[in-house]
Design an enzyme around this catalytic site. Sequence first.
Site, PDB file in Angstrom:
ATOM      1  N   TYR A 187      40.376  39.820  50.866  1.00 41.18           N
ATOM      2  CA  TYR A 187      40.235  38.403  49.984  1.00 41.18           C
ATOM      3  C   TYR A 187      41.948  37.994  49.862  1.00 41.18           C
ATOM      4  CZ  TYR A 187      39.633  35.452  45.819  1.00 41.18           C
ATOM      5  OH  TYR A 187      39.626  34.417  44.954  1.00 41.18           O
ATOM      6  N   LYS A 241      43.238  34.470  51.384  1.00 41.84           N
ATOM      7  CA  LYS A 241      43.856  33.456  50.530  1.00 41.84           C
ATOM      8  C   LYS A 241      45.103  33.436  50.938  1.00 41.84           C
ATOM      9  CE  LYS A 241      40.455  32.547  47.800  1.00 41.84           C
ATOM     10  NZ  LYS A 241      39.613  31.356  47.991  1.00 41.84           N
TER      11      LYS A 241
HETATM   12  P1  NAP Z   1      31.933  31.735  41.938  1.00 39.41           P
HETATM   13  O1  NAP Z   1      31.509  31.470  40.892  1.00 39.41           O
HETATM   14  O2  NAP Z   1      31.391  32.991  42.853  1.00 39.41           O
HETATM   15  O3  NAP Z   1      31.253  30.522  43.022  1.00 39.41           O
HETATM   16  C1  NAP Z   1      31.219  30.459  44.524  1.00 39.41           C
HETATM   17  C2  NAP Z   1      30.732  29.089  44.929  1.00 39.41           C
HETATM   18  O4  NAP Z   1      31.189  29.162  46.386  1.00 39.41           O
HETATM   19  C3  NAP Z   1      29.190  28.842  44.879  1.00 39.41           C
HETATM   20  O5  NAP Z   1      28.881  27.704  44.753  1.00 39.41           O
HETATM   21  C4  NAP Z   1      28.709  29.288  45.994  1.00 39.41           C
HETATM   22  O6  NAP Z   1      27.390  28.799  46.378  1.00 39.41           O
HETATM   23  C5  NAP Z   1      29.600  28.921  47.030  1.00 39.41           C
HETATM   24  N1  NAP Z   1      29.903  29.547  48.429  1.00 39.41           N
HETATM   25  C6  NAP Z   1      29.973  30.957  48.890  1.00 39.41           C
HETATM   26  N2  NAP Z   1      29.765  31.089  50.009  1.00 39.41           N
HETATM   27  C7  NAP Z   1      29.589  29.985  50.474  1.00 39.41           C
HETATM   28  C8  NAP Z   1      29.504  29.471  51.927  1.00 39.41           C
HETATM   29  N3  NAP Z   1      29.448  30.272  53.011  1.00 39.41           N
HETATM   30  N4  NAP Z   1      29.382  28.136  52.007  1.00 39.41           N
HETATM   31  C9  NAP Z   1      29.197  27.216  51.020  1.00 39.41           C
HETATM   32  N5  NAP Z   1      29.401  27.492  49.754  1.00 39.41           N
HETATM   33  C10 NAP Z   1      29.770  28.878  49.548  1.00 39.41           C
HETATM   34  O7  NAP Z   1      33.305  31.522  42.457  1.00 39.41           O
HETATM   35  P2  NAP Z   1      34.683  30.927  41.560  1.00 39.41           P
HETATM   36  O8  NAP Z   1      35.144  32.134  40.562  1.00 39.41           O
HETATM   37  O9  NAP Z   1      33.769  29.470  40.896  1.00 39.41           O
HETATM   38  O10 NAP Z   1      35.582  30.567  42.717  1.00 39.41           O
HETATM   39  C11 NAP Z   1      35.716  29.237  43.346  1.00 39.41           C
HETATM   40  C12 NAP Z   1      36.966  29.451  44.208  1.00 39.41           C
HETATM   41  O11 NAP Z   1      38.016  29.851  43.515  1.00 39.41           O
HETATM   42  C13 NAP Z   1      36.941  30.187  45.364  1.00 39.41           C
HETATM   43  O12 NAP Z   1      37.487  30.069  46.536  1.00 39.41           O
HETATM   44  C14 NAP Z   1      37.694  31.543  44.762  1.00 39.41           C
HETATM   45  O13 NAP Z   1      38.186  32.353  45.752  1.00 39.41           O
HETATM   46  C15 NAP Z   1      38.689  30.861  43.866  1.00 39.41           C
HETATM   47  N6  NAP Z   1      39.443  31.643  42.874  1.00 39.41           N
HETATM   48  C16 NAP Z   1      38.556  32.081  41.967  1.00 39.41           C
HETATM   49  C17 NAP Z   1      39.349  32.813  40.854  1.00 39.41           C
HETATM   50  C18 NAP Z   1      38.312  33.592  39.706  1.00 39.41           C
HETATM   51  O14 NAP Z   1      39.042  33.985  38.967  1.00 39.41           O
HETATM   52  N7  NAP Z   1      37.198  33.209  39.361  1.00 39.41           N
HETATM   53  C19 NAP Z   1      40.538  33.024  40.965  1.00 39.41           C
HETATM   54  C20 NAP Z   1      41.360  32.869  42.006  1.00 39.41           C
HETATM   55  C21 NAP Z   1      40.583  31.975  43.022  1.00 39.41           C
HETATM   56  P3  NAP Z   1      26.156  29.408  46.192  1.00 39.41           P
HETATM   57  O15 NAP Z   1      25.592  29.068  44.696  1.00 39.41           O
HETATM   58  O16 NAP Z   1      25.187  28.656  47.107  1.00 39.41           O
HETATM   59  O17 NAP Z   1      26.174  30.873  46.557  1.00 39.41           O
END
Ligand code: NAP
Length: 242
Positions: free
Chosen positions: A150, A154
């Site tokens: 990851y 990133k």
């Molecule tokens: P999340 O709640 O797990 O949601 C992930 C989203 O990505 C879902 O809508 C999922 O769709 C979609 N997705 C996964 N694989 C995919 C693919 N192959 N093609 C298209 N869509 C796909 O994640 P989140 O926490 O909101 O994170 C969103 C972004 O922010 C990510 O890039 C993550 O790395 C980044 N981020 C998150 C955090 C955190 O603390 N949460 C911190 C830093 C960065 P489905 O519903 O169809 O599976």
Amino acid sequence: MMDFSDQVVIVTGASRGIGRGIAEAFAKAGAKVACVATTQAGADQTAAAIGGRGYACDVSDAAAVEALIEAVIADLGVPSVLVNNAGITRDTLILRMKDEDWDRVIDVNLKGAFLMCRAVAKPMMKARYGRIINLSSVIGLGGGAGQANYAAAKAGVLGLTMSIAKELGSRNITCNAIAPGFIETDMTHDLPEDFRAQVEKTAPAGRLGTAEDIAPAVLFLASKEAAYITGQTLVVDGGLTL
Ligand code: NAP
């Protein structure tokens, strides 16, 4: 409030979490939002809630991404904003990390962002306008134990972001990254309680973040007014990594 009236905005990973919050904020600001997720049902759920349009697409699949952009242009018009938010984790210590754990995380988080950028580059260049925002992470800046795949993906997103900023800047297209800290979503749902408490203690903001904390930063970088900001990473972490 920034105005995105009549602008077409693509948000990947819009079914849940941060992506859903971003899609909601753009819709409130007047945009026509293309909500992308792996399943049609997931994409449609957000689209129905915000008056957008849902698209099923695995962002790591080049042919599917090309078809997605064609469909969005036919349905809504040329996108002026792309938010590469789709992401996954497959955390495990390096000794136990399987090739598939590495490949899948790189494919979705990094290759997915590349494929989406490549697919929108031509229509944005023709329109001589574009705003691309890529979701990185504080883990991409500082690494994470158990997150080699990851963190590499990133950090890679930052290289992609800076390169696109250099390549497309002359066409009035900016490309920036957001590096969130720990945000309350499905992705962080299983964080151990002591880790959560540590974040709350360390971050000057005194809490984990929410999707609503990330969306305004994305909208700012996507605004016309942010024309002179490109290739940058905006950390949105409540001060956690200070
Ligand atoms: P999340 O709640 O797990 O949601 C992930 C989203 O990505 C879902 O809508 C999922 O769709 C979609 N997705 C996964 N694989 C995919 C693919 N192959 N093609 C298209 N869509 C796909 O994640 P989140 O926490 O909101 O994170 C969103 C972004 O922010 C990510 O890039 C993550 O790395 C980044 N981020 C998150 C955090 C955190 O603390 N949460 C911190 C830093 C960065 P489905 O519903 O169809 O599976």
